[in-house]
Scaffold this motif. Structure first.
Motif, PDB file in Angstrom:
ATOM      1  N   SER A 120      12.218  65.974 -14.567  1.00 26.97           N
ATOM      2  CA  SER A 120      11.980  66.637 -13.555  1.00 26.97           C
ATOM      3  C   SER A 120      10.821  66.420 -12.718  1.00 26.97           C
ATOM      4  N   ARG A 130      10.403  77.472 -12.253  1.00 28.21           N
ATOM      5  CA  ARG A 130      10.311  76.779 -10.739  1.00 28.21           C
ATOM      6  C   ARG A 130      11.420  77.587  -9.820  1.00 28.21           C
ATOM      7  N   VAL A 162       7.169  66.717 -11.087  1.00 31.80           N
ATOM      8  CA  VAL A 162       6.067  67.272 -11.481  1.00 31.80           C
ATOM      9  C   VAL A 162       4.922  67.009 -10.048  1.00 31.80           C
ATOM     10  N   LYS A 192      11.007  75.563 -17.660  1.00 38.51           N
ATOM     11  CA  LYS A 192      10.226  75.136 -16.442  1.00 38.51           C
ATOM     12  C   LYS A 192      11.045  75.148 -15.338  1.00 38.51           C
ATOM     13  N   ARG A 193      12.659  75.332 -15.521  1.00 35.59           N
ATOM     14  CA  ARG A 193      13.490  75.453 -14.710  1.00 35.59           C
ATOM     15  C   ARG A 193      13.402  76.813 -14.283  1.00 35.59           C
ATOM     16  N   GLU A 241       3.374  71.440 -13.531  1.00 40.31           N
ATOM     17  CA  GLU A 241       4.098  72.381 -14.560  1.00 40.31           C
ATOM     18  C   GLU A 241       3.555  71.768 -15.941  1.00 40.31           C
ATOM     19  N   ARG A 250       8.896  80.362  -8.607  1.00 40.00           N
ATOM     20  CA  ARG A 250       8.120  79.934  -7.589  1.00 40.00           C
ATOM     21  C   ARG A 250       8.774  79.765  -6.190  1.00 40.00           C
ATOM     22  N   GLY A 251      10.035  79.143  -6.180  1.00 37.88           N
ATOM     23  CA  GLY A 251      10.739  78.840  -5.180  1.00 37.88           C
ATOM     24  C   GLY A 251      11.171  80.274  -4.456  1.00 37.88           C
ATOM     25  N   VAL A 300      16.848  78.828  -4.078  1.00 40.83           N
ATOM     26  CA  VAL A 300      16.683  78.732  -5.657  1.00 40.83           C
ATOM     27  C   VAL A 300      18.065  78.874  -6.013  1.00 40.83           C
TER      28      VAL A 300
END
Length: 285
Positions: A22, A140, A24, A136-137, A75, A143-144, A151
């Motif tokens: 991923s 993400r 960062v 983390k996914r 992240e 945040r998106g 997303v």
């Protein structure tokens, strides 16, 4: 590279590195740090920790980096870092504040991350990497969504439907759990096996089943005593379909080196997971 050019590179406002499959984005980190592929992971440091090699990738201590805020930030790279981030975001997520997550999903993930790496039967290195990558996914996507960038469809459904005043937390948590398994689990297996130099096999499959079982157990516990929980039995049945989730992971692994085909498969997974989330959250109650 000259000394002056090297110093200029070190002052770059944004540093990009590849970590656990991923990207960062580290805002103003200062001097560059080793690549995620510079060496193998160290042994786990405690039940919810990660080896010093992992922590050194981002220059973080045992508790992980700071919360990824609206500006982008770093992240978290360890299970404990994930738990810390989710704990700090929990109040805002429960209140429905944009960019801080979905309250029931934050809580679900925090419990699963801690439980997965505490499981004595799990391969701690693989299990820690898996639950960290899943979280983390999700972060993400949160945040998106807050920034208005694209997303995954499935996470869009879950995040859009979360309103603490009107939404059923049990259904939201279930939709989030189904999205973790139906959308994010297979790509996470590919990312972590690639990072660790493994081929997905029986040991990894067993740990993936353990993680899915932990998600299902937490959802069952959250629904205990709820008279309407029986309405979601069909959803939990889907979540407990371990073999389907593993077959998806094996299929994506076989598509490595064929990016166009892999992207088509990931899009199909997102479409299916999105339909499940939409159907569940549009139901009565």
């Amino acid at each position: 590279m000259t000394d002056r050019a090297m110093m200029g590179a070190m002052r770059m406002g944004t540093t990009t590195a590849e970590v656990i499959g991923s990207r960062v984005i580290a805002a103003a980190l200062g001097p560059s740090r080793p690549s995620a592929r510079s060496g193998p992971l160290g042994p786990a440091a405690g039940p919810t920790g990660a080896g010093p090699a992992v922590r050194a990738l981002a220059g973080i201590g045992p508790r992980g980096p700071e919360v990824p805020g609206p500006a982008g930030a770093v992240e978290p790279l360890t299970p404990q870092g994930i738990v810390d981030v989710l704990a700090r975001l929990q109040a805002g997520a429960d209140a429905g504040r944009r960019g801080e997550g979905v309250g029931p999903v934050n809580r679900l993930l925090s419990a699963v991350v801690g439980a997965a790496v505490d499981d004595v039967g799990a391969d701690r290195e693989f299990a820690a990497g898996m639950v960290t990558e899943l979280a983390k996914r999700y972060l993400r996507a949160v945040r998106g969504h807050a920034r208005g960038t694209p997303v995954p469809r499935a996470w869009q459904e879950v995040i859009d439907r979360w309103d603490p005043a009107t939404a059923d937390p049990g259904r939201i948590a279930l939709a989030g759990g189904l999205t973790l398994v139906g959308l994010d689990l297979a790509p996470a297996v590919v990312s972590i096996c690639t990072l660790l130099g493994r081929t997905p096999g029986p040991a990894e499959r067993a740990d993936v089943q353990t993680i899915i079982g932990l998600i299902a157990h937490r959802l069952e516990a959250a629904g205990a005593g709820d008279p309407g929980a029986a309405a979601d039995d069909a959803g939990l049945g889907l979540l407990l379909s371990h073999h389907d989730a593993w077959r998806q992971a094996e299929h994506l692994w076989a598509l490595r080196g064929r990016p166009s085909e892999a992207e088509v498969e990931r899009s199909a997974m997102d479409w299916r997971a999105g339909l499940v989330a939409r159907g569940l959250l549009a139901g009565p109650g």
